[in-house]
Design a protein around this motif. Structure first.
Motif, PDB file in Angstrom:
ATOM      1  N   PRO A   8       0.841  -1.210   0.000  1.00  0.00           N
ATOM      2  CA  PRO A   8       0.000   0.000   0.000  1.00  0.00           C
ATOM      3  C   PRO A   8       0.871   1.253   0.000  1.00  0.00           C
ATOM      4  N   LEU A   9       0.461   2.248  -0.749  1.00  0.00           N
ATOM      5  CA  LEU A   9       1.251   3.473  -0.831  1.00  0.00           C
ATOM      6  C   LEU A   9       1.238   4.262   0.470  1.00  0.00           C
ATOM      7  N   TRP A  10       0.315   3.945   1.376  1.00  0.00           N
ATOM      8  CA  TRP A  10       0.303   4.635   2.664  1.00  0.00           C
ATOM      9  C   TRP A  10       1.271   4.013   3.664  1.00  0.00           C
ATOM     10  N   LEU A  11       1.758   2.798   3.381  1.00  0.00           N
ATOM     11  CA  LEU A  11       2.562   2.082   4.372  1.00  0.00           C
ATOM     12  C   LEU A  11       3.899   2.773   4.634  1.00  0.00           C
ATOM     13  N   ALA A  12       4.596   3.160   3.575  1.00  0.00           N
ATOM     14  CA  ALA A  12       5.907   3.797   3.751  1.00  0.00           C
ATOM     15  C   ALA A  12       5.803   5.132   4.487  1.00  0.00           C
ATOM     16  N   PRO A  13       4.887   6.044   4.107  1.00  0.00           N
ATOM     17  CA  PRO A  13       4.771   7.293   4.882  1.00  0.00           C
ATOM     18  C   PRO A  13       4.445   7.059   6.352  1.00  0.00           C
ATOM     19  N   TRP A  14       3.551   6.110   6.619  1.00  0.00           N
ATOM     20  CA  TRP A  14       3.210   5.825   8.017  1.00  0.00           C
ATOM     21  C   TRP A  14       4.418   5.285   8.772  1.00  0.00           C
ATOM     22  N   LEU A  15       5.153   4.368   8.153  1.00  0.00           N
ATOM     23  CA  LEU A  15       6.303   3.767   8.819  1.00  0.00           C
ATOM     24  C   LEU A  15       7.406   4.794   9.044  1.00  0.00           C
ATOM     25  N   LEU A  16       7.687   5.614   8.034  1.00  0.00           N
ATOM     26  CA  LEU A  16       8.729   6.634   8.176  1.00  0.00           C
ATOM     27  C   LEU A  16       8.336   7.673   9.222  1.00  0.00           C
ATOM     28  N   CYS A  17       7.061   8.025   9.254  1.00  0.00           N
ATOM     29  CA  CYS A  17       6.585   8.963  10.274  1.00  0.00           C
ATOM     30  C   CYS A  17       6.757   8.371  11.670  1.00  0.00           C
ATOM     31  N   PRO A  46       0.886  13.843  17.066  1.00  0.00           N
ATOM     32  CA  PRO A  46       1.136  13.448  15.670  1.00  0.00           C
ATOM     33  C   PRO A  46       0.989  11.948  15.448  1.00  0.00           C
ATOM     34  N   SER A  47       1.258  11.157  16.465  1.00  0.00           N
ATOM     35  CA  SER A  47       1.066   9.710  16.327  1.00  0.00           C
ATOM     36  C   SER A  47      -0.400   9.382  16.081  1.00  0.00           C
ATOM     37  N   PHE A  48      -1.286  10.133  16.722  1.00  0.00           N
ATOM     38  CA  PHE A  48      -2.713   9.896  16.532  1.00  0.00           C
ATOM     39  C   PHE A  48      -3.106  10.072  15.068  1.00  0.00           C
ATOM     40  N   PHE A  49      -2.676  11.162  14.452  1.00  0.00           N
ATOM     41  CA  PHE A  49      -3.034  11.407  13.051  1.00  0.00           C
ATOM     42  C   PHE A  49      -2.399  10.371  12.133  1.00  0.00           C
ATOM     43  N   SER A  50      -1.174   9.977  12.439  1.00  0.00           N
ATOM     44  CA  SER A  50      -0.498   8.971  11.625  1.00  0.00           C
ATOM     45  C   SER A  50      -1.209   7.623  11.712  1.00  0.00           C
ATOM     46  N   PHE A  51      -1.557   7.206  12.914  1.00  0.00           N
ATOM     47  CA  PHE A  51      -2.200   5.907  13.091  1.00  0.00           C
ATOM     48  C   PHE A  51      -3.645   5.928  12.597  1.00  0.00           C
ATOM     49  N   ARG A  52      -4.318   7.056  12.722  1.00  0.00           N
ATOM     50  CA  ARG A  52      -5.683   7.124  12.196  1.00  0.00           C
ATOM     51  C   ARG A  52      -5.674   7.016  10.676  1.00  0.00           C
ATOM     52  N   MET A  53      -4.690   7.637  10.031  1.00  0.00           N
ATOM     53  CA  MET A  53      -4.553   7.509   8.584  1.00  0.00           C
ATOM     54  C   MET A  53      -4.305   6.057   8.191  1.00  0.00           C
ATOM     55  N   LYS A  54      -3.431   5.394   8.940  1.00  0.00           N
ATOM     56  CA  LYS A  54      -3.148   3.988   8.658  1.00  0.00           C
ATOM     57  C   LYS A  54      -4.402   3.144   8.839  1.00  0.00           C
ATOM     58  N   LEU A  55      -5.144   3.415   9.886  1.00  0.00           N
ATOM     59  CA  LEU A  55      -6.350   2.647  10.188  1.00  0.00           C
ATOM     60  C   LEU A  55      -7.379   2.774   9.066  1.00  0.00           C
ATOM     61  N   ARG A  56      -7.612   3.998   8.612  1.00  0.00           N
ATOM     62  CA  ARG A  56      -8.615   4.233   7.571  1.00  0.00           C
ATOM     63  C   ARG A  56      -8.207   3.614   6.242  1.00  0.00           C
ATOM     64  N   ASN A  57      -6.971   3.846   5.828  1.00  0.00           N
ATOM     65  CA  ASN A  57      -6.533   3.342   4.528  1.00  0.00           C
ATOM     66  C   ASN A  57      -6.421   1.822   4.505  1.00  0.00           C
ATOM     67  N   MET A  89      -7.112   0.951  20.289  1.00  0.00           N
ATOM     68  CA  MET A  89      -7.691   2.000  21.127  1.00  0.00           C
ATOM     69  C   MET A  89      -8.274   3.124  20.275  1.00  0.00           C
ATOM     70  N   ILE A  90      -7.539   3.532  19.237  1.00  0.00           N
ATOM     71  CA  ILE A  90      -8.052   4.581  18.353  1.00  0.00           C
ATOM     72  C   ILE A  90      -9.295   4.095  17.616  1.00  0.00           C
ATOM     73  N   ASN A  91      -9.256   2.852  17.157  1.00  0.00           N
ATOM     74  CA  ASN A  91     -10.413   2.301  16.450  1.00  0.00           C
ATOM     75  C   ASN A  91     -11.642   2.266  17.357  1.00  0.00           C
ATOM     76  N   PHE A  92     -11.440   1.902  18.609  1.00  0.00           N
ATOM     77  CA  PHE A  92     -12.561   1.875  19.558  1.00  0.00           C
ATOM     78  C   PHE A  92     -13.142   3.274  19.750  1.00  0.00           C
ATOM     79  N   ALA A  93     -12.261   4.272  19.845  1.00  0.00           N
ATOM     80  CA  ALA A  93     -12.730   5.638  20.095  1.00  0.00           C
ATOM     81  C   ALA A  93     -13.452   6.213  18.876  1.00  0.00           C
ATOM     82  N   VAL A  94     -12.849   6.081  17.695  1.00  0.00           N
ATOM     83  CA  VAL A  94     -13.452   6.696  16.505  1.00  0.00           C
ATOM     84  C   VAL A  94     -14.687   5.943  16.043  1.00  0.00           C
TER      85      VAL A  94
END
Length: 412
Positions: free
Chosen positions: A121-130, A197-208, A368-373
């Motif tokens: 997935p094209l989102w994997l590298a940005p999430w991992l590098l972040c 910033p981890s929250f936004f990074s992990f939420r992006m990973k979760l959605r994609n 935890m983020i998935n439960f909250a959102v």
């Protein structure tokens, strides 16, 4: 490289001679992480193509301006794909919506087998590098804390033990266990700044990630888009020819349940070949993708380790620099009988923490983020999701504290 640098420093200063040395952190954390990023982005250029594999990329290898040549190359596209040994899918949200991409996938699955498909997935590298950069920031804050308050953790031992003794009595092992847990939990504050910033990074990973799995679960080649109806008819005829009778081979040694694939073939023999291709995407290919990158709530162990690479490197700094103080003094303050016992204990404790504690942070944070959102998109749900990040890191460091407390209580 990291190992060579550590060996070089030990050779120059001795095993116990790096205590408080300010060069250890840049050499064993910053430089290896910088090297990782250089190789990640420019590795193909640094090798001079000596160890590079041959790639056929449709967008680059098919002429885009000469329409006559382009038409011939597109017509020969199945031939190129059929001669490939592996297929790498660079997935974005439109991949399975493009009929030509589905043709490539169907052709390769038929000729090369599902087990030779790699989906990235094209989102994997940005999430991992972040995640790596945020972990580097946390490691830097950890090191800053050691410089501002040298041997702070060791100096906290007596007051914590005194306070604990009034509650738990004079059991030395229990006192040391609780003290280590408290110190490690406090160390988790270095992740507070990166939690947002981890929250936004992990939420992006979760959605994609969820979008990818949903697309594969609901895949239908008939719903894919194609500009020309004539092309659609030709592509669907080609897929029908490939999957007629459910004959898409899966070779031995694949990461897919071959028995499950055989059962699918048997049940699909008398069905529409296009549906057969759909079932191969929704079944074996989806299972293979989940084995490669996990589901939306799981992070494969090796990826979880890479995400916390800077802190793994920092473990060597903590051991060799002796909590940023002279090794003899740090050993005495920590209650060890010798520098050797002090450093060996740290190596064992760090190793267990790296493999047992750090990798659980990402999966716990995702859950935890998935439960909250999942409860809604209001301000309260957003606040709950943001709060999940420091709690997940604190949980990880609590687990680390349990490991360190157990080791220290056992050794001392």
């Amino acid at each position: 490289m990291w190992s060579l640098l550590a060996i070089a420093l030990v050779g120059m200063f001795g095993v116990a001679g790096l205590g408080g040395n300010v060069c250890v952190f840049p050499c064993l954390v910053c430089l290896p992480v910088a090297t990782f990023f250089v190789v990640f982005f420019f590795g193909q250029d640094l090798t001079g193509a000596r160890w590079s594999m041959s790639l056929w990329v449709d967008k680059l290898c098919i002429h885009q301006t000469d329409l006559e040549l382009k038409a011939k190359q597109i017509a020969a596209l199945p031939v190129f794909v059929a001669h490939a040994s592996r297929m790498l899918i660079l997935w974005d949200e439109t991949y399975f919506e493009r009929l030509w991409c589905n043709l490539e996938l169907a052709t390769f699955v038929h000729n090369g087998g599902i087990q030779n498909v790699d989906l990235l997935p094209l989102w994997l590298a940005p999430w991992l590098l972040c995640s790596i950069l945020l972990d580097l920031l946390s490691a830097g804050l950890f090191e800053l804390l050691e410089h501002v308050l040298p041997n702070w953790s060791m100096r906290w031992v007596p007051p914590i033990m005194e306070a604990t003794e009034s509650l738990l009595g004079k059991n030395p092992a229990m006192l040391k266990f609780v003290t280590c847990c408290v110190i490690w939990m406090f160390s988790g504050i270095t992740y507070l700044l990166v939690s947002v910033p981890s929250f936004f990074s992990f939420r992006m990973k979760l959605r994609n990630h969820q979008l990818l799995l949903d697309q594969m679960s609901a895949f239908d080649v008939r719903a894919a888009k194609c500009a020309l109806q004539a092309d659609r008819n030709a592509i669907e005829e080609h897929v029908v020819a490939l999957f007629e009778g459910g004959n898409a081979p899966v070779k031995e040694g694949s990461g897919v349940d071959d028995g499950e694939v055989r059962r699918q073939r048997f049940s699909l023999e008398d069905r529409d070949p296009l549906n057969c291709f759909n079932e191969h995407v929704k079944g074996p290919l989806l299972a293979l993708v989940e084995s490669q990158i996990g589901n939306e709530l799981r992070v494969p162990f090796h990826i979880a380790l890479i995400a916390c690479l800077p802190m793994i490197f920092y473990s060597s700094v903590n051991v060799l620099a002796c909590d940023n103080g002279p090794c003899e003094i740090s050993a005495v303050l920590s209650g060890y009988s010798s520098v050797t016992q002090y450093m060996v204990t740290q190596v064992v404790a760090w190793t267990l923490t790296i493999f047992l504690s750090f990798p659980v942070t990402s999966p716990i944070l995702l859950r935890m983020i998935n439960f909250a959102v999942s409860r809604g998109n209001g301000p309260l749900e957003l606040f709950m999701a943001l709060l999940c990040c420091p709690l997940a890191y604190m949980w990880s460091y609590t687990c680390g504290g349990l490991i360190w407390g157990s080791i220290v209580a056992l050794v001392q």
